[in-house]
Structures are given as structure tokens and as C-alpha cells.
Enzyme design. Structure first.
Site, PDB file in Angstrom:
ATOM      1  N   GLU A 165       6.196 -42.286 -38.606  1.00  0.00           N
ATOM      2  CA  GLU A 165       5.576 -43.545 -39.013  1.00  0.00           C
ATOM      3  C   GLU A 165       4.214 -43.293 -39.626  1.00  0.00           C
ATOM      4  O   GLU A 165       3.567 -42.296 -39.311  1.00  0.00           O
ATOM      5  CB  GLU A 165       5.372 -44.447 -37.784  1.00  0.00           C
ATOM      6  CG  GLU A 165       6.481 -45.412 -37.502  1.00  0.00           C
ATOM      7  CD  GLU A 165       6.416 -46.662 -38.379  1.00  0.00           C
ATOM      8  OE1 GLU A 165       5.876 -46.623 -39.502  1.00  0.00           O
ATOM      9  OE2 GLU A 165       6.928 -47.689 -37.934  1.00  0.00           O
ATOM     10  N   ASP A 166       3.780 -44.216 -40.464  1.00  0.00           N
ATOM     11  CA  ASP A 166       2.416 -44.148 -40.975  1.00  0.00           C
ATOM     12  C   ASP A 166       1.430 -44.576 -39.897  1.00  0.00           C
ATOM     13  O   ASP A 166       0.466 -43.896 -39.609  1.00  0.00           O
ATOM     14  CB  ASP A 166       2.244 -44.985 -42.250  1.00  0.00           C
ATOM     15  CG  ASP A 166       2.633 -46.447 -42.097  1.00  0.00           C
ATOM     16  OD1 ASP A 166       3.294 -46.824 -41.097  1.00  0.00           O
ATOM     17  OD2 ASP A 166       2.299 -47.231 -43.006  1.00  0.00           O
TER      18      ASP A 166
ATOM     19  N   ASP B 223       0.943 -49.693 -34.465  1.00  0.00           N
ATOM     20  CA  ASP B 223      -0.060 -50.707 -34.158  1.00  0.00           C
ATOM     21  C   ASP B 223       0.382 -51.488 -32.917  1.00  0.00           C
ATOM     22  O   ASP B 223       0.105 -51.075 -31.801  1.00  0.00           O
ATOM     23  CB  ASP B 223      -0.232 -51.600 -35.386  1.00  0.00           C
ATOM     24  CG  ASP B 223      -1.443 -52.500 -35.331  1.00  0.00           C
ATOM     25  OD1 ASP B 223      -2.257 -52.374 -34.415  1.00  0.00           O
ATOM     26  OD2 ASP B 223      -1.572 -53.351 -36.231  1.00  0.00           O
TER      27      ASP B 223
ATOM     28  N   PHE C 210      -8.793 -51.816 -40.339  1.00  0.00           N
ATOM     29  CA  PHE C 210      -7.691 -52.132 -41.249  1.00  0.00           C
ATOM     30  C   PHE C 210      -7.620 -50.981 -42.242  1.00  0.00           C
ATOM     31  O   PHE C 210      -8.506 -50.822 -43.085  1.00  0.00           O
ATOM     32  CB  PHE C 210      -7.941 -53.462 -41.965  1.00  0.00           C
ATOM     33  CG  PHE C 210      -6.725 -53.949 -42.683  1.00  0.00           C
ATOM     34  CD1 PHE C 210      -5.900 -54.898 -42.108  1.00  0.00           C
ATOM     35  CD2 PHE C 210      -6.377 -53.441 -43.930  1.00  0.00           C
ATOM     36  CE1 PHE C 210      -4.756 -55.342 -42.758  1.00  0.00           C
ATOM     37  CE2 PHE C 210      -5.245 -53.867 -44.588  1.00  0.00           C
ATOM     38  CZ  PHE C 210      -4.434 -54.819 -44.007  1.00  0.00           C
TER      39      PHE C 210
END
Length: 174
Positions: free
Chosen positions: A97-98, A101, A150
Site C-alpha cells: 500500500e501507499d 490511514d 496530508f
């Protein structure tokens, strides 16, 4: 309002961490059967680099998830818009995964994959971000652990922009 980018991890820092992760993952699996699963779209750059850093010869495949609901809220209803094309039975599965979260996407994948009789299912993520984690979930191979921000670049986007950047940035003024 325009956005500004503040570099968090340079391409050199990322490359060094990927080399370390590649060694760690290779040592963990040795010559065991391994399939690396890229979660599209965000993980594509990280996936390419991390799989090249492995000393083993893994199979590779891709998934893409979609969630159903209105607006920007997460409904918890996920489905594949692209599922695996190879069998994972009797193989170790490494979800790449990048960013992890909330944890819902990885939990969904792990749950679905475990029903397909793999030897194991683990996760490697460029970013293990804990700020919004809603599920008690371990990222076994984290690139970088962050509490907040972010992030864009190196595959991660904001409104389909910034994926192509070779470093990771915090997007300010969102």
C-alpha cells in the site's frame, strides 16, 4: 486557494528505506512462495521499487478497491473494482500500500484474502499514518510511521494530482 508543498521524505531517503525494507522482506520470506499485491492506484511507484528491491522472485498482481456511498464519507461498503488474477492459495501474500490511514482497506483485503487459503497475509506500506486509525491493525513492514499530515507524491494524490512526484510532500492549505 493554492496549495503549497513541504517536502517530508526526499527521493534519496525513500530509496534508502526501500533498500532496507527489501532486505527485511527478503529475509522474512526467504525462498517461500510469495505474491506481492499492489493496491492501485496509489501504491504503483512504491510497489515497483519495493519488488525490485527483493532478492526473491515473487509473483505480482494488482487490486483496486472501490467504496460505495455518497459524498466523501466512508460507508464501510467496499468491493473490488479489480480483483486478483492469480491464486494465492498456499502462498504468502504481501499487500503493498501507499498509505495505511484508517485501516479499513487493509482490513477488508486481509479478510477477503484469508478466505482464499494463503500461508499468511502481511502488509507493507510506504506510510503508516496513525492519526485517523480506526482499526487495531499492524503494518508489518512500514516504510515511515507518521502521526499526521496530508501527504502527496510518490504515488499519493490529491484530486488525482501530484502522484508523479519523486518525493513525499505534505500538502498545505488543503
Amino acid at each position: 486557494m493554492g496549495h503549497s508543498l513541504k517536502e517530508v521524505f526526499s527521493k534519496e531517503i525513500i530509496a534508502g528505506r526501500i533498500e532496507e525494507l527489501g532486505k527485511q522482506i527478503s529475509k522474512t520470506y526467504g525462498e517461500e512462495p510469495l505474491i506481492c499485491v499492489c493496491v492501485l492506484k496509489g501504491a504503483y511507484l512504491f510497489f515497483a521499487d519495493i519488488t525490485r528491491a527483493l532478492s526473491s522472485d515473487p509473483e505480482i498482481d494488482f487490486v483496486r478497491l472501490s467504496s460505495y456511498g455518497s459524498g466523501t464519507s466512508r460507508t464501510g461498503n467496499m468491493n473490488f473494482s479489480k480483483d486478483l488474477e492469480v491464486s494465492i492459495a498456499d502462498k504468502h501474500v504481501l499487500i503493498i500500500e501507499d498509505i495505511v490511514d484508517t485501516g479499513h482497506s487493509v482490513e477488508f483485503l486481509k479478510h477477503v484474502f484469508m478466505k482464499r487459503n494463503p500461508l499468511s497475509v502481511k502488509t507493507c506500506a510506504l506510510i503508516d499514518k496513525r492519526e485517523r486509525r480506526e482499526i487495531d491493525l499492524e503494518v508489518e513492514f512500514p516504510g515511515f510511521v507518521l502521526e499526521s499530515g496530508f501527504l502527496v507524491g510518490y504515488g499519493m494524490d490529491y484530486a488525482e494530482k501530484y502522484r508523479y512526484l519523486s518525493a513525499v510532500y505534505e500538502l498545505e492549505n488543503v
